[in-house]
Design a protein around this motif. Structure first.
Motif, mmCIF file in Angstrom:
data_model
loop_
_atom_site.group_PDB
_atom_site.id
_atom_site.type_symbol
_atom_site.label_atom_id
_atom_site.label_comp_id
_atom_site.label_asym_id
_atom_site.label_seq_id
_atom_site.Cartn_x
_atom_site.Cartn_y
_atom_site.Cartn_z
ATOM 1 N N MET A 1 0.823 -1.205 0.000
ATOM 2 C CA MET A 1 0.000 0.000 0.000
ATOM 3 C C MET A 1 0.863 1.263 0.000
ATOM 4 N N GLN A 2 2.156 1.119 0.307
ATOM 5 C CA GLN A 2 3.059 2.252 0.279
ATOM 6 C C GLN A 2 3.855 2.319 -1.024
ATOM 7 N N ALA A 3 3.670 1.321 -1.894
ATOM 8 C CA ALA A 3 4.413 1.280 -3.153
ATOM 9 C C ALA A 3 3.985 2.450 -4.047
ATOM 10 N N ALA A 4 4.970 3.148 -4.634
ATOM 11 C CA ALA A 4 4.676 4.373 -5.369
ATOM 12 C C ALA A 4 4.310 4.149 -6.824
ATOM 13 N N SER A 5 4.561 2.966 -7.359
ATOM 14 C CA SER A 5 4.290 2.710 -8.771
ATOM 15 C C SER A 5 3.835 1.269 -8.957
ATOM 16 N N TRP A 6 3.275 0.990 -10.140
ATOM 17 C CA TRP A 6 2.838 -0.380 -10.408
ATOM 18 C C TRP A 6 4.025 -1.327 -10.408
ATOM 19 N N ARG A 7 5.188 -0.865 -10.872
ATOM 20 C CA ARG A 7 6.381 -1.712 -10.856
ATOM 21 C C ARG A 7 6.765 -2.084 -9.424
ATOM 22 N N ALA A 8 6.681 -1.112 -8.521
ATOM 23 C CA ALA A 8 7.023 -1.376 -7.121
ATOM 24 C C ALA A 8 6.033 -2.364 -6.506
ATOM 25 N N VAL A 9 4.750 -2.218 -6.835
ATOM 26 C CA VAL A 9 3.737 -3.151 -6.329
ATOM 27 C C VAL A 9 4.055 -4.578 -6.765
ATOM 28 N N LEU A 10 4.261 -4.760 -8.078
ATOM 29 C CA LEU A 10 4.476 -6.101 -8.609
ATOM 30 C C LEU A 10 5.829 -6.670 -8.200
ATOM 31 N N THR A 11 6.804 -5.805 -7.953
ATOM 32 C CA THR A 11 8.094 -6.275 -7.439
ATOM 33 C C THR A 11 7.929 -6.861 -6.049
ATOM 34 N N GLU A 12 7.149 -6.197 -5.203
ATOM 35 C CA GLU A 12 6.905 -6.714 -3.853
ATOM 36 C C GLU A 12 6.136 -8.032 -3.908
ATOM 37 N N VAL A 13 5.173 -8.128 -4.811
ATOM 38 C CA VAL A 13 4.430 -9.378 -4.988
ATOM 39 C C VAL A 13 5.385 -10.484 -5.415
ATOM 40 N N ARG B 1 -4.281 -1.454 -4.375
ATOM 41 C CA ARG B 1 -3.215 -0.494 -4.672
ATOM 42 C C ARG B 1 -3.111 -0.200 -6.164
ATOM 43 N N LEU B 2 -3.181 -1.241 -6.997
ATOM 44 C CA LEU B 2 -3.126 -0.997 -8.432
ATOM 45 C C LEU B 2 -4.359 -0.217 -8.897
ATOM 46 N N GLY B 3 -5.500 -0.457 -8.247
ATOM 47 C CA GLY B 3 -6.690 0.324 -8.565
ATOM 48 C C GLY B 3 -6.471 1.797 -8.261
ATOM 49 N N GLU B 4 -5.805 2.082 -7.148
ATOM 50 C CA GLU B 4 -5.486 3.469 -6.804
ATOM 51 C C GLU B 4 -4.538 4.099 -7.826
ATOM 52 N N LEU B 5 -3.750 3.246 -8.485
ATOM 53 C CA LEU B 5 -2.803 3.726 -9.492
ATOM 54 C C LEU B 5 -3.409 3.727 -10.900
ATOM 55 N N GLY B 6 -4.726 3.471 -10.973
ATOM 56 C CA GLY B 6 -5.425 3.585 -12.244
ATOM 57 C C GLY B 6 -5.621 2.284 -13.002
ATOM 58 N N TRP B 7 -5.294 1.146 -12.409
ATOM 59 C CA TRP B 7 -5.453 -0.140 -13.086
ATOM 60 C C TRP B 7 -6.870 -0.669 -12.915
ATOM 61 N N THR B 8 -7.311 -1.444 -13.913
ATOM 62 C CA THR B 8 -8.560 -2.182 -13.767
ATOM 63 C C THR B 8 -8.283 -3.460 -12.980
ATOM 64 N N THR B 9 -9.326 -4.029 -12.394
ATOM 65 C CA THR B 9 -9.164 -5.273 -11.638
ATOM 66 C C THR B 9 -8.720 -6.412 -12.536
ATOM 67 N N SER B 10 -9.231 -6.454 -13.763
ATOM 68 C CA SER B 10 -8.850 -7.544 -14.668
ATOM 69 C C SER B 10 -7.371 -7.457 -15.039
ATOM 70 N N ASP B 11 -6.856 -6.247 -15.272
ATOM 71 C CA ASP B 11 -5.436 -6.097 -15.568
ATOM 72 C C ASP B 11 -4.585 -6.453 -14.353
#
Length: 219
Positions: A76-88, A124-134
């Motif tokens: 939830m603190q990740a600043a970008s989609w790359r940071a989110v997916l890197t943590e995953v 978090r990705l939704g907050e960054l503008g992603w759709t749930t399917s993506d």
């Protein structure tokens, strides 16, 4: 999520909260009912209610216990989609290395934490503008790749064999010149973490091309 329960009066039963959780964590959520759990433990349903005022409180406690044991990245603190997916990816990589087989065997505790991580990824990705399917597509790609990379690192780490041992093993399968060539290439990878980082960069580049850029083009 909170496991706070209503304080009950009277003498606590002989069974402990942890003993109840130990028994309950073996059940799939859809099959976990107070009556069946009480029967398996040899206690009354009233005893279960002493610790857990509702079935959902028990399910929440099981999830919190699994998360405490396995940990979750603070995406939830990740600043970008790359940071989110890197943590995953890092979480699933560690899962493969430290608990090999738990992802494939659909361990209930692993499933609880994995689904919690998926939910947070959606948020978090939704907050960054992603759709749930993506977000789902990206999570599937990253998690499956990362856990396999972790399992591979557990079973056959880069430094498992010396160059001489690698050369001898390859010589059993290939001609001398091919064995020499493949041994030389193998030495280019300094660590399992380097292999992980290289692979993740490729995976994220693919996600950027197939998901991020296409999504931007649609809008």
């Amino acid at each position: 999520m909170s496991t706070t329960t209503t304080k009950r009066m009277g003498r606590p039963p002989k069974v402990t909260r942890d003993e109840i959780l130990d028994a309950a964590e073996q059940w799939e959520p859809g099959e976990l009912q107070f009556t069946a759990l009480a029967e398996a433990l040899g206690i009354s349903v009233k005893t279960l209610y002493y610790y857990f005022p509702a079935r959902q409180a028990l399910l929440d406690a099981l999830t919190e216990r699994a998360v405490a044991d396995m940990g979750l990245p603070d995406i939830m603190q990740a600043a970008s989609w790359r940071a989110v997916l890197t943590e995953v990816a890092l979480w699933f990589y560690r899962l493969g290395r430290e608990r090999p087989g738990s992802f494939i065997d659909t361990n209930v505790a692993t499933k609880r934490v994995g689904l919690q991580l998926l939910r947070l990824t959606f948020v978090r990705l939704g907050e960054l503008g992603w759709t749930t399917s993506d977000a789902m597509r990206a999570n599937i790609v990253v998690s499956n790749w990362a856990v396999c990379r972790g399992e591979s690192a557990h079973a056959n780490p880069v430094d498992k064999y010396s160059p001489e041992e690698t050369r001898a093993m390859l010589a059993d399968y290939f001609s001398a010149d091919v064995a020499d060539q493949m041994t030389a290439v193998a030495q280019l990878f300094g660590s399992d973490r380097q292999l992980f980082d290289d692979g993740l960069a490729i995976v994220l580049a693919g996600i950027e091309q197939l998901i991020v850029n296409k999504s931007a083009a649609r809008t």
